[in-house]
Design an enzyme around this catalytic site. Structure first.
Site, PDB file in Angstrom:
ATOM      1  CG  ASN A   1       3.575   1.224   3.276  1.00 48.59           C
ATOM      2  OD1 ASN A   1       4.605   1.790   2.939  1.00 48.59           O
ATOM      3  ND2 ASN A   1       3.280   0.021   2.863  1.00 48.59           N
ATOM      4  N   GLY A   2       2.758  -1.257   5.621  1.00 49.80           N
ATOM      5  CA  GLY A   2       3.647  -2.194   6.301  1.00 49.80           C
ATOM      6  C   GLY A   2       2.875  -3.397   6.790  1.00 49.80           C
TER       7      GLY A   2
ATOM      8  N   GLY B   1      -0.530   0.144  -4.861  1.00 50.28           N
ATOM      9  CA  GLY B   1      -1.781  -0.515  -4.516  1.00 50.28           C
ATOM     10  C   GLY B   1      -2.856  -0.223  -5.516  1.00 50.28           C
TER      11      GLY B   1
ATOM     12  CB  CYS C   1      -0.953   0.014   1.194  1.00 54.57           C
ATOM     13  SG  CYS C   1      -0.148  -0.266   2.769  1.00 54.57           S
TER      14      CYS C   1
ATOM     15  CE1 TYR D   1       8.189  -4.439 -10.062  1.00 56.12           C
ATOM     16  CE2 TYR D   1       7.287  -4.906  -7.889  1.00 56.12           C
ATOM     17  CZ  TYR D   1       7.123  -4.805  -9.252  1.00 56.12           C
ATOM     18  OH  TYR D   1       5.916  -5.067  -9.821  1.00 56.12           O
TER      19      TYR D   1
END
Length: 491
Positions: A128-129, A49, A23, A269
């Protein structure tokens, strides 16, 4: 990130063989129509996301308002009627990664930001995580009477805040996050405050920007660019910032100091190539990875071709160092959305060909070096190899811009079980034979460290989180160990 229900780790589309970030988060305070800025920021973070997006805003006259929708940001949050329901000078948003059968496995209640009403007022959070002790926390809070509405580990933060005895939202958030283990970059808001927090290891990114008289928090700098915001700095690992238009940015250090372990795969990436990480261009880092790869693993070939789009900067670097001409041997269809591949099994079976097409006139009779960011299960790599050979290539050589992915990530990346990772069960030579290519080489872990501008990897104290390559997890994934996962030291 949803961590409780069983779910397939792969989209049935061509992209089934990729690691995926879960996300992205974005927040703005001190601007008129803040939700519009957030929608633009989420659009820039769409690569992090694609399943769903959500925005929460606050207006002094109308209070808190929220909107959560499945699909791309462009398909929902460009609707002026919808955006009129999100007034106010402060707003936060979240984009969530898509998974196979997402609309069957995920309810709209799983879409962030999450909102809670406390005695001192409301608060919303976007995360996020991944919280690696979420199962323990969830069980504990359910036993004490908490009622969870979603399957997301992120909801644990709201419940921990509700149980805190502190008198302000920021202090309750500190209390809550001190009990959380794993990776978290959090953007949160109250009626007047924008809050940003990174975990002590700084695994996931979070940056601070300035737009006019207002302030911005974002997962990446590319989302600052889209709204014309000035990049100020990265939020430090273990730092909490509390921002108001009047007082500006207040910095707090609620956690015990730790040695940072930023996710090295963000460089490879996850992040957009036009973002800045650690003061360094992501594009330049990926070009340097390709250059290092060419020095470590040269090839005799006629063309260097990227696997688009993630392999492009590394392929350019490989070409520059090797002297082999760079060429667009594979063309990506930029207009093929996910919905196009879902209707029938016949369409799904076309797989990679819906997304990528070989430039036959260029490839025919050539020895081709294909540069890609990673190999996960090898499914996509085999299909691409077959396409290249079908187009008449004389030889196919794979060069991979990351070390072999032999371990799953538990810090916010969608990866399969370890036994499904090709590098977990095969040597490099065995992977080459399995893929059916003339040669296969990966950049070394030390080479990757050099390419990102770091010193050689210190095995005793790695400078990055590189667990997906090394099996060296900076935080023990307690939920997964409980389910039977064995750490490297236990094997």
């Amino acid at each position: 990130m949803p961590c409780f229900p069983d779910r397939s780790p792969f989209d049935p589309a061509w992209n089934e063989d990729r690691l995926r970030e879960e996300c992205g988060v974005f927040g703005v305070v001190g601007v008129a129509e803040a939700a519009n800025f957030v929608a633009l920021g989420l659009h820039a973070l769409q690569h992090r996301g694609q399943e769903a997006a959500g925005i929460v805003s606050h207006d002094p006259a109308q209070g808190f308002n929220s909107a959560r929708r499945f699909g791309y940001v462009r398909d929902s949050f460009t609707d002026p009627v919808l955006m009129e329901t999100l007034p106010g000078p402060i707003a936060i948003g979240h984009v969530r990664y898509s998974t196979a059968g997402s609309k069957g496995n995920t309810a709209i209640r799983d879409v962030q930001p999450f909102f809670g009403e406390f005695s001192m007022g409301g608060a919303a959070i976007a995360h996020n995580g991944n919280i690696v002790n979420a199962l323990d926390l969830r069980r504990e809070m359910i036993d004490r009477g908490s009622i969870f509405q979603s399957s997301s580990d992120s909801e644990c933060i709201i419940h921990l805040m509700a149980r805190s005895l502190q008198r302000t939202i920021p202090e309750r958030m500190k209390d809550a996050l001190r009990r959380v283990e794993g990776a978290f970059s959090v953007v949160a808001m109250t009626r007047t405050k924008l809050i940003g927090v990174r975990d002590p290891l700084g695994v996931r990114p979070l940056v601070l920007g300035k737009v006019g008289d207002g302030w911005v928090l974002s997962s990446e700098t590319c989302a600052l660019d889209i709204i014309g915001a000035e990049f100020v700095r990265e939020i430090d690992p273990g730092e909490m910032v509390v921002i108001t238009p009047e007082a500006g940015v207040e910095s707090h250090r609620p956690f015990a100091p730790s040695r940072p372990r930023f996710c090295i795969f963000e460089h490879v990436y996850f992040s957009r190539p036009d973002s800045i990480l650690g003061g360094r261009s992501v594009y330049e880092t990926r070009r340097a990875i390709g250059a290092e790869l060419a020095r470590e693993a040269p090839a005799e070939a006629d063309l260097v071709c990227p696997v688009p789009d993630s392999g492009t900067p590394a392929a350019i670097g490989f070409s520059q160092v090797s002297g082999i001409p760079y060429a667009m041997g594979i063309i990506r269809n930029q207009y093929m959305g996910r919905t196009f591949i879902e209707p029938t099994e016949q369409i799904r079976s076309l797989g990679v060909r819906l997304k990528l097409n070989v430039n036959r006139a260029l490839i025919r009779d050539k020895r081709v070096v294909l540069v890609d960011d990673s190999v996960v299960r090898g499914t996509t790599s085999r299909k691409i190899k077959e396409m290249i050979l079908d187009a008449g290539a004389a030889e196919v050589h794979f060069r991979i811009a990351s070390p072999p992915t032999a371990w799953p990530c538990f810090y916010g990346v969608d990866t399969p079980q370890r036994e499904k990772l090709l590098a977990a069960t095969m040597s490099e030579a065995e992977m080459r034979d399995h893929l059916g290519v003339d040669s296969l080489r990966f950049i070394s872990l030390d080479g990757l460290y050099r390419a990102v501008g770091s010193e050689a990897r210190d095995p005793a104290q790695p400078q990055y989180c590189d667990a997906c390559f090394s099996g060296d997890y900076p935080v023990a994934p307690s939920d997964m160990i409980e389910r039977g996962f064995r750490l490297k030291a236990a094997e």
